[in-house]
Design a protein around this motif. Structure first.
Motif, PDB file in Angstrom:
ATOM      1  N   THR A 168       1.088  -1.438  -0.214  1.00  0.00           N
ATOM      2  CA  THR A 168      -0.391  -0.262  -0.030  1.00  0.00           C
ATOM      3  C   THR A 168       0.696   1.098   0.340  1.00  0.00           C
ATOM      4  O   THR A 168       2.217   1.272   0.866  1.00  0.00           O
ATOM      5  CB  THR A 168      -1.520  -0.183   1.143  1.00  0.00           C
ATOM      6  OG1 THR A 168      -1.743   1.423   1.437  1.00  0.00           O
ATOM      7  CG2 THR A 168      -0.491   0.406   2.581  1.00  0.00           C
TER       8      THR A 168
ATOM      9  N   TYR B  72     -17.579   6.040   0.355  1.00  0.00           N
ATOM     10  CA  TYR B  72     -15.873   5.425   1.649  1.00  0.00           C
ATOM     11  C   TYR B  72     -16.889   4.715   3.123  1.00  0.00           C
ATOM     12  O   TYR B  72     -16.839   3.548   3.720  1.00  0.00           O
ATOM     13  CB  TYR B  72     -14.761   6.238   1.887  1.00  0.00           C
ATOM     14  CG  TYR B  72     -13.839   6.753   0.293  1.00  0.00           C
ATOM     15  CD1 TYR B  72     -14.450   5.223  -0.776  1.00  0.00           C
ATOM     16  CD2 TYR B  72     -13.406   7.403   0.371  1.00  0.00           C
ATOM     17  CE1 TYR B  72     -12.558   5.367  -1.499  1.00  0.00           C
ATOM     18  CE2 TYR B  72     -12.020   7.526  -0.236  1.00  0.00           C
ATOM     19  CZ  TYR B  72     -11.954   6.947  -1.631  1.00  0.00           C
ATOM     20  OH  TYR B  72     -11.869   7.011  -2.576  1.00  0.00           O
TER      21      TYR B  72
ATOM     22  N   SER C 147     -11.207   2.573   6.084  1.00  0.00           N
ATOM     23  CA  SER C 147     -10.320   1.830   5.516  1.00  0.00           C
ATOM     24  C   SER C 147      -8.756   2.200   4.569  1.00  0.00           C
ATOM     25  O   SER C 147      -8.699   3.095   4.708  1.00  0.00           O
ATOM     26  CB  SER C 147     -10.949   0.633   4.772  1.00  0.00           C
ATOM     27  OG  SER C 147     -11.595   0.559   3.513  1.00  0.00           O
TER      28      SER C 147
ATOM     29  N   TRP D 264      -6.636   1.306   2.192  1.00  0.00           N
ATOM     30  CA  TRP D 264      -6.547   0.926   0.251  1.00  0.00           C
ATOM     31  C   TRP D 264      -5.455  -0.090  -0.097  1.00  0.00           C
ATOM     32  O   TRP D 264      -4.043   0.944   0.454  1.00  0.00           O
ATOM     33  CB  TRP D 264      -6.948   1.285  -0.375  1.00  0.00           C
ATOM     34  CG  TRP D 264      -7.660   1.501  -1.765  1.00  0.00           C
ATOM     35  CD1 TRP D 264      -8.026   1.115  -2.589  1.00  0.00           C
ATOM     36  CD2 TRP D 264      -8.760   1.796  -1.068  1.00  0.00           C
ATOM     37  NE1 TRP D 264      -9.524   0.587  -3.042  1.00  0.00           N
ATOM     38  CE2 TRP D 264      -9.989   1.294  -2.035  1.00  0.00           C
ATOM     39  CE3 TRP D 264      -9.957   1.927   0.234  1.00  0.00           C
ATOM     40  CZ2 TRP D 264     -11.458   1.192  -2.328  1.00  0.00           C
ATOM     41  CZ3 TRP D 264     -10.726   1.927   0.417  1.00  0.00           C
ATOM     42  CH2 TRP D 264     -12.404   1.676  -1.002  1.00  0.00           C
ATOM     43  N   CYS D 265      -5.155  -1.220   0.111  1.00  0.00           N
ATOM     44  CA  CYS D 265      -3.865  -2.381  -0.073  1.00  0.00           C
ATOM     45  C   CYS D 265      -4.172  -3.565  -1.444  1.00  0.00           C
ATOM     46  O   CYS D 265      -5.501  -3.503  -1.895  1.00  0.00           O
ATOM     47  CB  CYS D 265      -3.621  -3.028   0.836  1.00  0.00           C
ATOM     48  SG  CYS D 265      -3.798  -2.054   2.336  1.00  0.00           S
ATOM     49  N   THR D 266      -3.411  -4.033  -1.993  1.00  0.00           N
ATOM     50  CA  THR D 266      -3.082  -4.734  -2.882  1.00  0.00           C
ATOM     51  C   THR D 266      -2.465  -6.042  -2.517  1.00  0.00           C
ATOM     52  O   THR D 266      -1.256  -5.627  -2.154  1.00  0.00           O
ATOM     53  CB  THR D 266      -2.307  -3.821  -4.324  1.00  0.00           C
ATOM     54  OG1 THR D 266      -2.718  -5.267  -5.517  1.00  0.00           O
ATOM     55  CG2 THR D 266      -1.449  -3.212  -4.567  1.00  0.00           C
TER      56      THR D 266
ATOM     57  N   ASP E 112     -12.083  -4.258  -6.943  1.00  0.00           N
ATOM     58  CA  ASP E 112     -11.699  -2.870  -7.993  1.00  0.00           C
ATOM     59  C   ASP E 112     -12.244  -2.359  -8.620  1.00  0.00           C
ATOM     60  O   ASP E 112     -12.591  -1.575  -8.762  1.00  0.00           O
ATOM     61  CB  ASP E 112     -10.327  -2.668  -7.929  1.00  0.00           C
ATOM     62  CG  ASP E 112      -9.616  -1.064  -7.874  1.00  0.00           C
ATOM     63  OD1 ASP E 112     -10.439  -0.262  -7.084  1.00  0.00           O
ATOM     64  OD2 ASP E 112      -9.134  -0.513  -8.264  1.00  0.00           O
TER      65      ASP E 112
ATOM     66  N   TRP F 200     -15.924  -1.867  -7.592  1.00  0.00           N
ATOM     67  CA  TRP F 200     -15.740  -0.754  -7.064  1.00  0.00           C
ATOM     68  C   TRP F 200     -16.359   0.595  -7.776  1.00  0.00           C
ATOM     69  O   TRP F 200     -16.839   1.575  -7.319  1.00  0.00           O
ATOM     70  CB  TRP F 200     -14.435  -0.018  -5.860  1.00  0.00           C
ATOM     71  CG  TRP F 200     -14.683   0.825  -4.918  1.00  0.00           C
ATOM     72  CD1 TRP F 200     -13.457   1.553  -5.608  1.00  0.00           C
ATOM     73  CD2 TRP F 200     -15.036   1.344  -4.519  1.00  0.00           C
ATOM     74  NE1 TRP F 200     -13.552   2.651  -4.402  1.00  0.00           N
ATOM     75  CE2 TRP F 200     -14.547   2.415  -4.345  1.00  0.00           C
ATOM     76  CE3 TRP F 200     -16.169   0.701  -3.750  1.00  0.00           C
ATOM     77  CZ2 TRP F 200     -15.063   3.452  -3.049  1.00  0.00           C
ATOM     78  CZ3 TRP F 200     -16.599   1.639  -2.446  1.00  0.00           C
ATOM     79  CH2 TRP F 200     -15.886   3.226  -2.401  1.00  0.00           C
TER      80      TRP F 200
ATOM     81  N   CYS G 196      -8.265  -6.599  -4.619  1.00  0.00           N
ATOM     82  CA  CYS G 196      -8.006  -5.337  -3.430  1.00  0.00           C
ATOM     83  C   CYS G 196      -7.706  -6.683  -1.749  1.00  0.00           C
ATOM     84  O   CYS G 196      -8.967  -7.449  -1.421  1.00  0.00           O
ATOM     85  CB  CYS G 196      -8.280  -3.856  -3.307  1.00  0.00           C
ATOM     86  SG  CYS G 196      -8.067  -3.046  -4.206  1.00  0.00           S
TER      87      CYS G 196
ATOM     88  N   ASN H 171      -8.116  -4.972   1.743  1.00  0.00           N
ATOM     89  CA  ASN H 171      -8.151  -3.482   2.767  1.00  0.00           C
ATOM     90  C   ASN H 171      -8.415  -3.460   4.323  1.00  0.00           C
ATOM     91  O   ASN H 171      -8.422  -5.218   4.487  1.00  0.00           O
ATOM     92  CB  ASN H 171      -9.198  -2.757   1.810  1.00  0.00           C
ATOM     93  CG  ASN H 171      -9.613  -1.761   1.034  1.00  0.00           C
ATOM     94  OD1 ASN H 171      -8.491  -2.180   0.845  1.00  0.00           O
ATOM     95  ND2 ASN H 171      -9.714  -0.253   1.120  1.00  0.00           N
TER      96      ASN H 171
END
Length: 196
Positions: free
Chosen positions: A8, A46, A66, A68-70, A100, A103, A172, A174
């Motif tokens: 992230t 969000y 949250s 956001w991460c991958t 994502d 999203w 993703c 989170n």
């Protein structure tokens, strides 16, 4: 407990959060500062995500939104000036996985179809009720006039959380918080993010 490697990119100011509090959490004020005049739109989305994600993974005290991460290092934005990238090992049960690509439907206030047939049926439904743009159920000439349509769209957004393979380019994961102990490596501006 199985852990998952996540990546992230965050503001380098989060290094101070870690130093002084031992963790990073995301709050609504950061979105307001980042998006300025557009913050209201993003916060609506969000906030919806946070409400739904809390049902999957409980939110710790102090976290509002949250992080956001991958799970795919190739999808991680590189660190630029004023940012760092964290490589993390996080217990799997602390991660909210989602798609994502789906999203984007939430961000655009659009109906998220189950499949192509559902999308065609929904377009036909809109045509039958004389509506050309479902976005306007939230903002615009139809806002507040079709609550059943707004509910239908909101319900469809839950498909964001349908199971997705972690190798998918749109996967993703989170988090509600990043703890110091989860950090495997920090990449700084100018460094290339590589698998660790």
């Amino acid at each position: 407990m199985n852990t998952v490697r996540l990546y992230t990119r965050q503001s380098d100011k989060t290094l101070l959060m870690l130093e002084h509090g031992g963790r990073i959490v995301n709050q609504r004020i950061y979105v307001q500062l980042h998006f300025g005049d557009m913050a209201g739109h993003y916060l609506d989305c969000y906030d919806w995500f946070a409400r739904e994600a809390t049902r999957l993974v409980p939110k710790p005290e102090g976290a509002e939104l949250s992080i956001w991460c991958t799970p795919n290092v190739k999808n991680c934005l590189p660190p630029i000036e004023g940012t760092v990238v964290y490589a993390l090992d996080v217990p799997e049960d602390r991660i909210v996985f989602f798609d994502d690509a789906k999203w984007d439907y939430v961000l655009n206030h659009r109906y998220l179809p189950l499949d192509d047939a559902d999308e065609a049926a929904y377009r036909k439904h809109l045509q039958d009720i004389g509506v050309t743009n479902s976005f306007e159920f939230f903002e615009g000439r139809y806002a507040g006039k079709y609550p059943e349509e707004t509910d239908r769209i909101l319900e469809s957004w839950k498909r964001v959380f349908d199971p997705i393979g972690r190798a998918s380019p749109t996967a993703c994961g989170n988090l509600w918080e990043i703890r110091q102990a989860q950090i495997v490596r920090v990449f700084h501006s100018g460094e290339t993010v590589v698998p660790v």
